[in-house]
Design a protein around this motif. Structure first.
Motif, mmCIF file in Angstrom:
data_model
loop_
_atom_site.group_PDB
_atom_site.id
_atom_site.type_symbol
_atom_site.label_atom_id
_atom_site.label_comp_id
_atom_site.label_asym_id
_atom_site.label_seq_id
_atom_site.Cartn_x
_atom_site.Cartn_y
_atom_site.Cartn_z
ATOM 1 N N UNK A 341 12.460 -69.292 -70.131
ATOM 2 C CA UNK A 341 12.502 -68.630 -71.406
ATOM 3 C C UNK A 341 11.442 -69.235 -72.387
ATOM 4 N N UNK A 342 11.306 -68.729 -73.407
ATOM 5 C CA UNK A 342 10.272 -69.243 -74.617
ATOM 6 C C UNK A 342 10.618 -68.938 -76.002
ATOM 7 N N UNK A 343 10.214 -69.629 -76.726
ATOM 8 C CA UNK A 343 10.320 -69.461 -78.419
ATOM 9 C C UNK A 343 9.192 -68.866 -78.849
ATOM 10 N N UNK A 344 9.041 -67.782 -79.162
ATOM 11 C CA UNK A 344 8.102 -67.139 -79.776
ATOM 12 C C UNK A 344 8.461 -66.502 -81.220
ATOM 13 N N UNK A 345 7.403 -67.111 -82.201
ATOM 14 C CA UNK A 345 7.669 -67.036 -83.570
ATOM 15 C C UNK A 345 9.212 -67.540 -83.898
ATOM 16 N N UNK A 346 9.581 -68.753 -83.048
ATOM 17 C CA UNK A 346 10.884 -69.149 -83.522
ATOM 18 C C UNK A 346 11.962 -68.477 -83.239
ATOM 19 N N UNK A 347 11.695 -67.545 -82.269
ATOM 20 C CA UNK A 347 12.938 -66.523 -81.676
ATOM 21 C C UNK A 347 12.856 -66.941 -80.391
ATOM 22 N N UNK A 348 14.283 -67.061 -79.616
ATOM 23 C CA UNK A 348 14.274 -67.331 -77.990
ATOM 24 C C UNK A 348 14.295 -66.047 -77.414
ATOM 25 N N UNK A 349 13.141 -65.782 -76.556
ATOM 26 C CA UNK A 349 13.192 -64.752 -75.683
ATOM 27 C C UNK A 349 13.234 -65.160 -74.393
ATOM 28 N N UNK A 350 13.377 -64.059 -73.569
ATOM 29 C CA UNK A 350 13.373 -64.032 -72.121
ATOM 30 C C UNK A 350 11.540 -64.176 -71.770
ATOM 31 N N UNK A 351 11.320 -64.735 -70.556
ATOM 32 C CA UNK A 351 9.931 -64.451 -70.129
ATOM 33 C C UNK A 351 10.137 -63.017 -69.337
ATOM 34 N N UNK A 352 11.093 -62.215 -69.098
ATOM 35 C CA UNK A 352 10.969 -61.432 -68.237
ATOM 36 C C UNK A 352 11.340 -59.724 -68.855
ATOM 37 N N UNK A 353 10.958 -58.997 -68.036
ATOM 38 C CA UNK A 353 11.418 -57.680 -68.647
ATOM 39 C C UNK A 353 11.637 -56.740 -67.473
ATOM 40 N N UNK A 354 11.739 -55.366 -67.890
ATOM 41 C CA UNK A 354 11.938 -54.272 -66.889
ATOM 42 C C UNK A 354 13.372 -54.329 -66.273
#
Length: 439
Positions: A341-354
Motif C-alpha cells: 500500500x502507499x499514501x499518494x497525495x494523502x490518499x491510500x492506494x494499493x500498489x497493484x493494478x489489473x
C-alpha cells in the motif's frame, strides 16, 4: 540459508531471461518488426485471433450499453478523419462516435488503406449503435466495434482489408460477411491494464524522515507512508517500480474528495481502497475494505485519506466528490512497497493494478519480496576499509550510475500477467486485461 538464497536467485535470474520484453501499450502493432513479412488476406469467415471476440485473448467481455444519457457516454469521442468515409445512414453522427482506442486503430488503418490502394479510402458502414440494430451484447453498443469496407466497395479487396486491420492493431478482426469486415477493440481500461496501473510523476509520497517526495524520484532505501491490513499508518520500504515510463503522457482518472479535500490522479486499472458503508472511521479502516479499479469508483463512495486530529495522524474515510475522466499528465509510475500500500497525495492506494483483488496481488508478490529481503541480507552495508563508517549496499548497475530504477514494466509483473492469462478464465479475468472479482 545461503544455499537457499543462491537457488532462489538462480530461479529469478532464469525467469528474467525467459520473460519477453513488453512495451507499455497493449495489443499488436507496438514496437518494430525485425523483418518485413508478406501480408496474406484473411479467408471468408476467418477471424484473428482465433478465439471468440468477447474473451480475454480478443476484445474482452461486454461491459454494458452506452447511451447518450449515460455517464459512460463521455468515453466516446467523434472521429472526423477526412481520410475515412462514414456511411452514417441514420444521419445522427453515431457512426463517428467510438472509444479512443478504436479511433486510434481506425486512423492507423485508414493510412494503410491509402498506401495499399492509392485513391481508395477506408469506409465505415457501422460504428456506435444507439438504436439496437445489433445482437445482444454487441460491442457496437459500447463504441468498441466498427464494420468496414473500402470506398470503392470492391469486395475482392476485403480479405486484404481484414489483414490490414489486424496489422493496424485491432484486437479482433472478423471477415464476417461478403459485404464488410468486422473489427473490435478492448475497452479503454485494457490499455491501462496491460501496462499496469500508474500515478503521474507529479504525485507525492510522505517520507519517514519527514517531508514529501515526488513519486518519480523514489529510490530503493526510501521509506514511505503506507498502511497495514488493519488500516494502521506505518512507514514501508520502497522496493521498486512495477511500471516506470518517464516520457509517457497517459490519461488519468482524477478522484477528488469533499472533506478533507484531496485530489488523486491514477490510471483506470489501478486499485483504490473504498470504505464499506458501515465504516465510521473511528479507528481507521475496517479490515478488508474493497479495492476497486479507479474506473469503477463513483461519487458518493468513500476513500481513505490522512487526517490530523488532536495531534494524531490517522486514516479516515472521505466522500468522493467527483470522478473526472481523461486528464493527461506526464510520466507514469507504479511504486511497490513492502506492505503493498502507499499514501499518494494523502490518499491510500494499493500498489497493484489489473486484478481487482488486492489480497491476491499482494500474495502473488510474496516471492519477489522474499527475494528482495534475501538480496538485502546477502549484500549488507560494508564497513569502509579506512574505518570511516559504512558504505551502502551495492545497488543495481543502472541505479549506481544515478539513472534510477529501470524503465518499463517490471519483469515480475509481466510474468504474473502471463500466468494469469493461462490459469484464469474469461469469467474471472477482467475484460480490460485481467481479473475482475469484487471484494
Amino acid at each position: 540459508m545461503l544455499l537457499l538464497a543462491r537457488c532462489l536467485l538462480v530461479v529469478l535470474a532464469s525467469s528474467l531471461l525467459v520473460c519477453p520484453g513488453l512495451a507499455c501499450g497493449p495489443g499488436r502493432g507496438f514496437g518494430k518488426r525485425r523483418h518485413p513479412k508478406k501480408l496474406t488476406p484473411l479467408a471468408y469467415k476467418q477471424f484473428i485471433p482465433n478465439v471468440a471476440e468477447k474473451t480475454l485473448g480478443a476484445s474482452g467481455r461486454y461491459e454494458g450499453k452506452i447511451t447518450r444519457n449515460s455517464e459512460r457516454f463521455k468515453e466516446l469521442t467523434p472521429n472526423y478523419n477526412p481520410d475515412i468515409i462514414f456511411k452514417d445512414e441514420e444521419n445522427t453522427g453515431a457512426d463517428r462516435l467510438m472509444t479512443q482506442r478504436c479511433k486510434d486503430k481506425l486512423n492507423a488503418l485508414a493510412i494503410s488503406v491509402m498506401n495499399q490502394w492509392p485513391g481508395v479510402k477506408l469506409r465505415v458502414t457501422e460504428g456506435w449503435d444507439e438504436d439496437g440494430h445489433h445482437s445482444e451484447e454487441s460491442l457496437h453498443y459500447e463504441g468498441r466495434a466498427v464494420d468496414i469496407t473500402t470506398s470503392d466497395r470492391d469486395r475482392s479487396k476485403y480479405g486484404m482489408l481484414a489483414r490490414l486491420a489486424v496489422e493496424a492493431g485491432f484486437d479482433w478482426v472478423y471477415y464476417e460477411s461478403k459485404a464488410h469486415i468486422h473489427c473490435s477493440v478492448k475497452a479503454e481500461n485494457s490499455v491501462a491494464a496491460k501496462s499496469g496501473g500508474c500515478f503521474p510523476g507529479s504525485a507525492t509520497v510522505h517520507l519517514e524522515q519527514g517531508g514529501t517526495k515526488l513519486v518519480k524520484d523514489l529510490r530503493p532505501g526510501d521509506r514511505v507512508l503506507a498502511a497495514d491490513d488493519q488500516g494502521r499508518l506505518l512507514y514501508s520500504d520502497f522496493l521498486t517500480f512495477l511500471d516506470r515510463d518517464e516520457g509517457a503522457k497517459k490519461v488519468f482518472y482524477v478522484i477528488e474528495t469533499r472533506e478533507p479535500r484531496e485530489r488523486l490522479l491514477l490510471t483506470a486499472a489501478h486499485l483504490l481502497f473504498v470504505a464499506p458503508h458501515n465504516d465510521s472511521g473511528a479507528a481507521g479502516p475496517a479490515p478488508g475494505p474493497s479495492a476497486l479499479f479507479a474506473s469503477r469508483v463513483r461519487p458518493g463512495q468513500r476513500v481513505y485519506v490522512v487526517a490530523e486530529r488532536g495531534g494524531d495522524r490517522r486514516l479516515l474515510p472521505a466522500a468522493v466528490h467527483s470522478v473526472t475522466l481523461r486528464e493527461e499528465a506526464a510520466g507514469a509510475y507504479a511504486p511497490l512497497t513492502a506492505h503493498g500500500t502507499i499514501l499518494i497525495n494523502r490518499v491510500l492506494a494499493s500498489c497493484y493494478a489489473v486484478i481487482e483483488e488486492h489480497g491476491w496481488a499482494h500474495r502473488a508478490f510474496a516471492p519477489f519480496r522474499l527475494a528482495h529481503a534475501l538480496l538485502a541480507a546477502l549484500t549488507p552495508a560494508r564497513t569502509d576499509a579506512g574505518g570511516g563508517g559504512s558504505v551502502p549496499a551495492p545497488q543495481p548497475a543502472a541505479e549506481a550510475r544515478g539513472s534510477g530504477p529501470a524503465s518499463g514494466i517490471h519483469w515480475y509483473s509481466q510474468l504474473l500477467y502471463q500466468i494469469g492469462t493461462w490459469l484464469l478464465d474469461s469469467e474471472t479475468l477482467h475484460p480490460l486485461g485481467m481479473a475482475v472479482k469484487s471484494s
